[in-house]
Write a protein that holds these residues in place. Structure first.
Motif, PDB file in Angstrom:
ATOM      1  N   LEU A  51       9.107   6.349  -1.473  1.00 23.44           N
ATOM      2  CA  LEU A  51       9.108   4.968  -1.931  1.00 23.44           C
ATOM      3  C   LEU A  51       9.054   4.214  -0.649  1.00 23.44           C
ATOM      4  CD1 LEU A  51      12.517   3.732  -3.297  1.00 23.44           C
ATOM      5  CD2 LEU A  51      12.265   5.691  -1.935  1.00 23.44           C
ATOM      6  N   PHE A  52       9.431   4.573   0.608  1.00 21.96           N
ATOM      7  CA  PHE A  52       9.520   3.895   1.731  1.00 21.96           C
ATOM      8  C   PHE A  52       8.242   4.031   2.537  1.00 21.96           C
ATOM      9  CE2 PHE A  52      14.060   3.913   0.826  1.00 21.96           C
ATOM     10  CZ  PHE A  52      14.305   2.882   0.351  1.00 21.96           C
ATOM     11  N   ILE A  55      11.362   0.589 -12.953  1.00 19.82           N
ATOM     12  CA  ILE A  55      11.929  -0.312 -12.077  1.00 19.82           C
ATOM     13  C   ILE A  55      13.070  -0.047 -11.211  1.00 19.82           C
ATOM     14  CG2 ILE A  55      13.690  -0.524 -13.930  1.00 19.82           C
ATOM     15  CD1 ILE A  55      12.102  -3.478 -11.959  1.00 19.82           C
ATOM     16  N   ILE A  56      13.640   1.152 -11.400  1.00 13.82           N
ATOM     17  CA  ILE A  56      14.525   1.691 -10.290  1.00 13.82           C
ATOM     18  C   ILE A  56      14.093   1.966  -8.933  1.00 13.82           C
ATOM     19  CG2 ILE A  56      14.318   4.160 -10.798  1.00 13.82           C
ATOM     20  CD1 ILE A  56      17.283   4.395 -10.484  1.00 13.82           C
ATOM     21  N   TYR A  57      12.950   2.450  -8.735  1.00  8.63           N
ATOM     22  CA  TYR A  57      12.085   2.370  -7.463  1.00  8.63           C
ATOM     23  C   TYR A  57      11.240   1.073  -7.119  1.00  8.63           C
ATOM     24  CZ  TYR A  57      12.003   7.252  -9.097  1.00  8.63           C
ATOM     25  OH  TYR A  57      12.611   8.748  -9.426  1.00  8.63           O
ATOM     26  N   ALA A  58      11.027   0.182  -8.096  1.00  5.12           N
ATOM     27  CA  ALA A  58      10.420  -0.926  -7.529  1.00  5.12           C
ATOM     28  C   ALA A  58      11.277  -1.953  -6.996  1.00  5.12           C
ATOM     29  CB  ALA A  58       9.663  -1.507  -8.950  1.00  5.12           C
ATOM     30  N   ASP A 112       0.852  -1.129  -0.039  1.00  2.96           N
ATOM     31  CA  ASP A 112      -0.126   0.104  -0.036  1.00  2.96           C
ATOM     32  C   ASP A 112       0.998   1.183   0.083  1.00  2.96           C
ATOM     33  OD1 ASP A 112      -1.859   2.122   0.381  1.00  2.96           O
ATOM     34  OD2 ASP A 112      -3.032   1.123   1.819  1.00  2.96           O
ATOM     35  N   PRO A 113       1.178   1.761  -1.001  1.00  2.72           N
ATOM     36  CA  PRO A 113       2.021   3.120  -1.352  1.00  2.72           C
ATOM     37  C   PRO A 113       1.082   4.414  -1.176  1.00  2.72           C
ATOM     38  CG  PRO A 113       1.131   2.283  -3.341  1.00  2.72           C
ATOM     39  CD  PRO A 113       0.257   1.461  -2.388  1.00  2.72           C
TER      40      PRO A 113
END
Length: 217
Positions: A82-83, A113-116, A15-16
């Motif tokens: 992102l966290f 993808i760099i964040y994922a 859940d972002p």
């Protein structure tokens, strides 16, 4: 017989909401658009962000204003947002069971993808996946259908052995474009009406229910 699971990230595994919406407000504010505190912008979670920013700003997707808002978003999201995220209940335990049963799991997210990759590593979910796939910062593969096409090509997957799991119509329609069946999670960010219209093969109320549709023959 299903052997490969393509799984969405935002609204499906994690859940972002806080990270995405707070960073979105930050990015929009950078271009002079202040989102009212009582305005619900949860609908931006899942689809390509640049298009969502363009809709909010009432400009074309290729307008520089949308691009600048996206860059502002990334300025905050890449460091903090992102966290600001948490894993949904039963996700990790279910992924572990699926891996033990021999399923190959592939992350299929419109998020860069760099964040994922950082998010998956942070929550230690990457260990259950054969490979992680996402979009590029230049916008490539933000369309879920294009992303799935790329995964199918890279992994040489048989579509009859694949199943897509996600929470938005983009997951369902993107998979359908390739003849892949889908399961929608109802706890994510796709509304009931959105999922009714998209018509996935099945809908589940929690991630663990996915096991009911994945049997080893």
């Amino acid at each position: 017989m299903i052997k490969n699971l393509l799984i969405d990230l935002d609204g499906t595994l994690t859940d972002p909401k806080v990270g995405i919406t707070t960073s979105a407000r930050y990015g929009l504010n950078k271009v002079g658009y202040v989102v009212p505190e009582d305005a619900n912008i949860d609908w931006i979670i899942g689809p390509p962000l640049k298009a969502s920013f363009a809709k909010i700003l009432n400009v074309a997707v290729d307008d520089d204003l949308a691009e600048q808002a996206l860059l502002g978003y990334r300025e905050r999201f890449s460091v903090t947002g992102l966290f600001e995220n948490f894993v949904f209940p039963e996700v990790e335990a279910t992924l572990a069971v699926l891996q033990q049963q021999g399923f190959r799991l592939f992350l299929a997210t419109a998020k860069p993808i760099i964040y994922a990759r950082q998010i998956m590593q942070h929550f230690k979910l990457d260990q259950y996946f054969t490979e992680l796939y996402g979009s590029e910062l230049n916008g490539d593969r933000t369309n879920k259908g294009d992303l799935i096409a790329y995964i199918l090509e890279q992994q040489q997957l048989n579509i009859t052995e694949c199943l897509m799991v996600g929470d938005r119509e983009h997951d369902i329609l993107g998979a359908r474009r390739h003849g892949i069946e889908t399961i929608a999670v109802e706890y994510g960010y796709g509304s009931a009406q959105e999922l009714d219209q998209a018509q996935p093969m099945a809908r589940i109320q929690n991630f663990a229910q996915l096991l009911e549709y994945c049997s080893v023959n």
